[in-house]
Design an enzyme around this catalytic site. Structure first.
Site, mmCIF file in Angstrom:
data_model
loop_
_atom_site.group_PDB
_atom_site.id
_atom_site.type_symbol
_atom_site.label_atom_id
_atom_site.label_comp_id
_atom_site.label_asym_id
_atom_site.label_seq_id
_atom_site.Cartn_x
_atom_site.Cartn_y
_atom_site.Cartn_z
ATOM 1 N N GLU A 1 4.210 8.431 8.409
ATOM 2 C CA GLU A 1 4.174 7.587 9.600
ATOM 3 C C GLU A 1 5.561 7.042 9.913
ATOM 4 O OE1 GLU A 1 1.477 4.452 8.571
ATOM 5 O OE2 GLU A 1 2.716 3.731 6.932
ATOM 6 N N HIS B 1 0.371 5.764 1.048
ATOM 7 C CA HIS B 1 -0.469 6.844 1.565
ATOM 8 C C HIS B 1 -0.158 8.138 0.814
ATOM 9 C CE1 HIS B 1 -1.423 4.078 4.738
ATOM 10 N NE2 HIS B 1 -0.181 4.065 5.170
ATOM 11 N N GLN C 1 0.824 -1.203 0.000
ATOM 12 C CA GLN C 1 0.000 0.000 0.000
ATOM 13 C C GLN C 1 0.858 1.252 0.000
ATOM 14 O OE1 GLN C 1 -1.118 0.480 4.645
ATOM 15 N NE2 GLN C 1 -1.726 -1.509 3.747
ATOM 16 N N HIS D 1 4.833 0.491 0.879
ATOM 17 C CA HIS D 1 5.254 -0.275 2.048
ATOM 18 C C HIS D 1 4.248 -1.374 2.363
ATOM 19 C CE1 HIS D 1 2.602 2.936 3.564
ATOM 20 N NE2 HIS D 1 2.215 2.049 4.460
ATOM 21 N N ARG E 1 -4.536 0.607 -1.433
ATOM 22 C CA ARG E 1 -4.013 -0.739 -1.632
ATOM 23 C C ARG E 1 -3.611 -0.922 -3.084
ATOM 24 N NH1 ARG E 1 -9.004 -2.720 0.633
ATOM 25 N NH2 ARG E 1 -8.871 -2.793 2.907
#
Length: 301
Positions: free
Chosen positions: A111, A94, A92, A169, A189
């Protein structure tokens, strides 16, 4: 003592296991237990105070509790999770703030991961082994060969990975992670091993969005000096008791106890600490001391 423990919002994603319950004392009726959102003001799963108040409602009623740094954001900027990957998560990515605000109506997601435990031979995917072209990316998605060009990294307890938005990642099976991230729940995804969701249908992929936001190169080296990770949304440090700190007017302090037992001492009072405890110390609460034999991740903005 103005500090308090938070109860997490929990998620039962199909790849989860049971270690958050057994190792981190997360109380939930969900099976599997994949994630515990231990510090969350996100509407998809807010954390809860001991009196039943949600963290967003507490922060609305006590605007100074987050701190002056948080006041520069439209919403509480950080979300902290415990994640138990009994099975592989999807590959996936972001989006950045700009893309997410334009297309999703919320912020993007940068993150970091702190590996709390890993089975022998566990690994995760972290960006690409080498730069590829958009055409190769599209072709590998079509023919299900994307993992062949990904950076598969063996992981061990204590490893740290900083994942800026746009970095492809995946957490793979046999890993327990603490994730400190932007306050966002936008995930695209790309590859999901052909798995079926609870409805018996293949889980949705987000190929056009992923192609628009993915950085098709190896991750850049990161240097955060004395910190495990730092960006405008959060700064996280590792600490082993005994240690001291202070919640000044600039930011709250969040303690996530990752191992061992101890006590939090403030204003002549003590609070017992155990693995999985999530402690919110409001901005301006002052000095604190953590005693005993516990380890913690300490996050502020």
């Amino acid at each position: 003592m103005r500090a308090f423990k938070l109860l997490p919002a929990c998620k039962d994603y199909l790849w989860g296991g049971d270690r958050l319950r057994t190792d981190f004392h997360v109380h939930s009726d969900l099976h599997p237990l994949a994630e515990a959102w231990v510090l969350s003001a996100h509407p998809d799963g807010p954390s809860v105070l001991p009196d039943g108040t949600t963290l967003p409602d507490y922060l609305a009623a006590n605007p100074g509790a987050a701190g002056t740094h948080c006041a520069s954001f439209e919403e509480f900027p950080v979300l902290v999770k415990l994640i138990d990957a009994k099975k592989d998560l999807s590959i996936q990515v972001h989006p950045s703030d700009d893309y997410a605000l334009a297309h999703e109506g919320q912020y993007g997601k940068t993150e970091m991961w702190v590996v709390l435990d890993a089975e022998p031979d566990a690994f995760l995917y972290y960006g690409f082994r080498h730069t590829i072209t958009p055409d190769e990316f599209a072709e590998r998605i079509r023919n299900n060969t994307l993992p062949e060009v990904l950076n598969a990294v063996p992981v061990h307890k204590g490893d740290v990975f900083f994942i800026p938005s746009g970095t492809l990642h995946a957490i793979c099976k046999g890993i327990v992670i603490a994730e400190i991230q932007q306050n966002s729940n936008v995930t695209y995804r790309i590859y999901d091993y052909g798995r079926l969701g609870a409805d018996g249908k293949p889980r949705a992929l987000h190929i056009p969005q992923a192609m628009a936001v993915t950085q098709l190169c190896p991750p850049a080296p990161q240097d955060f000096g004395p910190h495990l990770g730092s960006c405008r949304y959060f700064t996280t440090d590792a600490a082993a008791a005994p240690f001291t700190g202070a919640a000044d007017e600039a930011s709250f302090v969040h303690l996530l106890i990752t191992a061992g037992e101890g006590t939090l001492e403030m204003d002549g009072e003590t609070m017992p600490l155990a693995p999985g405890d999530s402690v919110f110390i409001p901005a301006g609460a002052g000095a604190y001391r953590v005693a005993g034999g516990c380890k913690a991740l300490v996050t502020r903005v």
